[in-house]
Design a protein around this motif. Structure first.
Motif, short mmCIF file in Angstrom:
data_model
loop_
_atom_site.label_atom_id
_atom_site.label_comp_id
_atom_site.label_asym_id
_atom_site.label_seq_id
_atom_site.Cartn_x
_atom_site.Cartn_y
_atom_site.Cartn_z
N TYR A 183 2.38 2.79 -1.32
CA TYR A 183 3.54 1.93 -1.57
C TYR A 183 4.71 2.32 -0.69
O TYR A 183 5.36 1.45 -0.08
N ASP A 185 4.57 3.84 2.19
CA ASP A 185 4.24 3.48 3.57
C ASP A 185 4.38 1.98 3.81
O ASP A 185 4.76 1.55 4.90
N SER A 186 4.12 1.19 2.77
CA SER A 186 4.30 -0.26 2.92
C SER A 186 5.78 -0.62 3.05
O SER A 186 6.15 -1.55 3.77
N ARG A 193 7.79 -2.51 6.13
CA ARG A 193 8.63 -3.68 5.83
C ARG A 193 10.04 -3.53 6.40
O ARG A 193 10.60 -4.51 6.92
#
Length: 258
Positions: free
Chosen positions: A12, A14-15, A19
């Protein structure tokens, strides 16, 4: 955090990096200011001045940072080193919140001293890190150097002191811009003698709140102890580049993702 908690949270985090840590984020952020320039000295000085006034409304920060660069003739290094008294006099009109023209004039004089006598901001930090292996010492020594010239006491509030246990958010943000270099194209990576593993998170209200919500930070105050705690936690996720999560936490906070 336990290994299981890290393993579950890392995808999460890393996402969020993917973004928010990208060029689309640059235009509305003070990091856009050093991106205007092409030489190390101009990027260092413009970045330092932009980070100095980086509190309050982000649009106002960027707008006033652009105004300040225009007042420096879009040649920050030349201005610092060569500006006449008449040129400097125009800086008396500059204001960003409590940072006024007299504060700005001292910053210019101190920067001239640093570039004339110590090889520049980057060289000072790189040398001190190589000598000590500890960015905390470099931060403390830079603060002493910056205020080594005669100055009014009020100007000291514009550069936080690690010796006083401040979070040093703006200075850590500036160091992050200068040290990190990644595929996101946000940070500049000018100071190559300092590893990304050595720097500290620019902790602010947004990153602090998100950090607490995700279990990365337990300390309630946003002070130096909190900076050390959250940076230490982020090193569990990426020991080589823990501060890559800065824009992820900040972006999630201002965009109310969490």
């Amino acid at each position: 955090m336990t290994e299981q908690e890290i393993e579950e949270l890392k995808p999460y985090l890393d996402s969020l990096v993917l973004r928010f840590n990208n060029p689309d984020f640059i235009a509305d952020d003070p990091v856009s200011i050093p991106h205007l320039f092409g030489t190390r000295e101009d990027m260092e000085i413009s970045g330092f001045l932009a980070s100095t006034i980086a509190w309050g409304n982000r649009k106002a920060i960027v707008k006033n940072a652009h105004r300040l660069m225009r007042m420096l003739g879009m040649e920050p290094y030349r201005f610092v080193m060569e500006a006449s008294q008449d040129e400097k006099a125009h800086l008396c009109d500059f204001v960003h919140r409590t940072f006024n023209g007299n504060d700005c004039l001292y910053f210019i004089e101190s920067l001239k001293n640093i570039y004339s006598e110590h090889g520049g901001i980057g060289r000072f930090f790189e040398d001190r890190y190589e000598q000590t292996g500890d960015m905390r010492i470099a931060l403390a020594d830079f603060h002493k150097l910056f205020f080594s010239l005669p100055h009014p006491q009020r100007v000291e509030k514009h550069l936080s002191s690690i010796a006083k246990k401040a979070a040093c958010k703006r200075l850590n943000m500036y160091i992050k811009w200068m040290v990190r270099k990644d595929d996101g194209g946000v940070d500049l990576g000018l100071w190559k003698r300092i590893p990304a593993s050595a720097i500290y998170l620019p902790l602010d209200v947004h990153s602090g709140n998100v950090g607490r919500a995700l279990g990365l930070l337990s300390r309630k105050q946003n002070d130096w102890k909190a900076v050390e705690e959250i940076t230490g936690t982020l090193r569990l996720f990426d020991p080589a580049d823990p501060v890559k999560y800065d824009f992820a936490l900040f972006g999630a906070g201002i965009n109310k993702v969490i």
